[in-house]
Design a protein around this motif. Structure first.
Motif, mmCIF file in Angstrom:
data_model
loop_
_atom_site.group_PDB
_atom_site.id
_atom_site.type_symbol
_atom_site.label_atom_id
_atom_site.label_comp_id
_atom_site.label_asym_id
_atom_site.label_seq_id
_atom_site.Cartn_x
_atom_site.Cartn_y
_atom_site.Cartn_z
ATOM 1 N N ARG A 212 -22.141 5.332 -29.868
ATOM 2 C CA ARG A 212 -23.603 6.303 -29.760
ATOM 3 C C ARG A 212 -24.736 5.541 -30.446
ATOM 4 O O ARG A 212 -25.950 5.486 -30.289
ATOM 5 C CB ARG A 212 -23.313 7.593 -30.609
ATOM 6 N N ARG A 213 -24.182 4.492 -31.192
ATOM 7 C CA ARG A 213 -25.275 3.459 -31.913
ATOM 8 C C ARG A 213 -25.337 2.075 -30.838
ATOM 9 O O ARG A 213 -26.413 1.425 -31.313
ATOM 10 C CB ARG A 213 -24.831 3.207 -33.166
ATOM 11 N N THR A 214 -24.826 2.044 -30.094
ATOM 12 C CA THR A 214 -24.733 0.426 -29.446
ATOM 13 C C THR A 214 -26.129 0.916 -28.493
ATOM 14 O O THR A 214 -26.272 1.921 -27.876
ATOM 15 C CB THR A 214 -23.743 0.459 -28.377
ATOM 16 N N PRO A 215 -26.859 -0.208 -28.567
ATOM 17 C CA PRO A 215 -28.181 -0.095 -27.692
ATOM 18 C C PRO A 215 -28.013 0.143 -26.070
ATOM 19 O O PRO A 215 -26.898 -0.278 -25.776
ATOM 20 C CB PRO A 215 -28.849 -1.451 -27.931
ATOM 21 N N LEU A 216 -28.926 0.848 -25.385
ATOM 22 C CA LEU A 216 -28.440 1.205 -24.105
ATOM 23 C C LEU A 216 -28.620 0.388 -23.142
ATOM 24 O O LEU A 216 -28.304 0.695 -21.925
ATOM 25 C CB LEU A 216 -29.467 2.639 -23.855
ATOM 26 N N GLY A 217 -29.545 -0.730 -23.468
ATOM 27 C CA GLY A 217 -29.554 -1.829 -22.277
ATOM 28 C C GLY A 217 -28.162 -2.323 -21.928
ATOM 29 O O GLY A 217 -27.714 -2.797 -22.928
ATOM 30 N N ALA A 218 -27.792 -2.748 -20.584
ATOM 31 C CA ALA A 218 -26.933 -3.577 -20.247
ATOM 32 C C ALA A 218 -26.972 -4.806 -20.813
ATOM 33 O O ALA A 218 -27.929 -5.560 -20.837
ATOM 34 C CB ALA A 218 -26.904 -3.628 -18.598
ATOM 35 N N GLY A 219 -25.820 -5.272 -21.132
ATOM 36 C CA GLY A 219 -25.833 -6.752 -22.132
ATOM 37 C C GLY A 219 -26.148 -6.648 -23.320
ATOM 38 O O GLY A 219 -25.984 -7.531 -24.210
ATOM 39 N N GLU A 220 -26.644 -5.297 -23.970
ATOM 40 C CA GLU A 220 -26.733 -5.017 -25.436
ATOM 41 C C GLU A 220 -25.272 -4.973 -26.174
ATOM 42 O O GLU A 220 -24.421 -4.604 -25.489
ATOM 43 C CB GLU A 220 -27.598 -4.073 -25.696
ATOM 44 N N SER A 221 -25.286 -5.353 -27.446
ATOM 45 C CA SER A 221 -23.998 -5.438 -28.424
ATOM 46 C C SER A 221 -24.376 -4.533 -29.648
ATOM 47 O O SER A 221 -25.303 -4.655 -30.033
ATOM 48 C CB SER A 221 -23.350 -6.714 -28.416
ATOM 49 N N LEU A 222 -23.348 -4.262 -30.174
ATOM 50 C CA LEU A 222 -23.206 -3.698 -31.559
ATOM 51 C C LEU A 222 -21.909 -4.124 -32.334
ATOM 52 O O LEU A 222 -20.827 -3.775 -31.897
ATOM 53 C CB LEU A 222 -23.257 -2.076 -31.526
ATOM 54 N N PRO A 223 -21.899 -5.277 -33.098
ATOM 55 C CA PRO A 223 -20.943 -5.716 -33.775
ATOM 56 C C PRO A 223 -20.871 -4.788 -35.177
ATOM 57 O O PRO A 223 -21.750 -4.577 -35.864
ATOM 58 C CB PRO A 223 -21.285 -7.251 -34.158
ATOM 59 N N LEU A 224 -19.612 -4.642 -35.480
ATOM 60 C CA LEU A 224 -19.533 -3.850 -36.905
ATOM 61 C C LEU A 224 -18.209 -4.092 -37.412
ATOM 62 O O LEU A 224 -17.291 -4.588 -36.789
ATOM 63 C CB LEU A 224 -19.790 -2.478 -36.731
#
Length: 187
Positions: free
Chosen positions: A111-123
């Motif tokens: 739910r917090r991963t940016p919506l644009g294709a190719g965007e990433s969320l590391p955690l």
């Protein structure tokens, strides 16, 4: 307030989960039971309390298996976590819990991963091995492939594991490659 019941089937081993999810304006709660035949068979109950932004505040995991009954409680403590009431400095900065036996907790970072294709969320996560009832720090990344498609990449305890995820409009997993698929209950 809305309440829904979700079911996931394991695709790698014999197992099924039933999760009851309640969403209120100021909080989210979930209660689930997972039954699995792996490792001699086990039952795991897990209860979650989240804030309105889908950040986990607490999770309680209860396990029954051939070795007996076990209980683990994880609670947010500032920017870290308490495990069974004891502050765990090694979990400082871990953003969310990740319980091995359910795809439910993947929804928090999805739910917090940016919506644009190719965007990433590391955690970093507080990874809970459900059958073993252990907690260890781990790292992962979610790569957005489209509106309801992501790639999960493990950068920690299961380094090298990757899986494609398909989610619904609420960020809840429909299909988790290699591990889980959501199934509708029959009438």
């Amino acid at each position: 307030m809305s309440t829904s019941v979700l079911f996931w089937r394991r695709t790698d081993i014999e197992g099924l989960e039933r999760l009851e999810l309640t969403i209120e304006p100021d909080r989210i709660t979930a209660t689930a039971t997972t039954i699995c035949l792996d490792a001699g068979g086990y039952r795991i109950d897990h209860r979650w309390r989240l804030d309105a932004e889908w950040h986990a505040l607490t999770v309680t995991v209860e396990r029954w298996n051939a070795q007996g009954h076990g209980l683990l409680h994880l609670e947010r403590a500032g920017t870290g976590w308490r495990v069974d009431g004891l502050l765990r400095p090694d979990l400082e900065g871990a953003e969310e819990p990740d319980l091995s036996v359910t795809p439910f907790c993947n929804s928090f970072p999805i739910r917090r991963t940016p919506l644009g294709a190719g965007e990433s969320l590391p955690l970093d996560t507080a990874f809970i091995d459900g059958p073993a009832l252990t907690v260890a720090r781990s790292r992962q990344r979610y790569d957005r492939q489209g509106p309801e498609r992501l790639r999960y990449v493990d950068l920690g305890l299961s380094l090298g594991f990757e899986a494609d995820l398909v989610v619904d409009e609420n960020g809840l997993v429909l299909h988790y490659e290699h591990l889980f698929e959501r199934v509708p209950p029959t009438a």
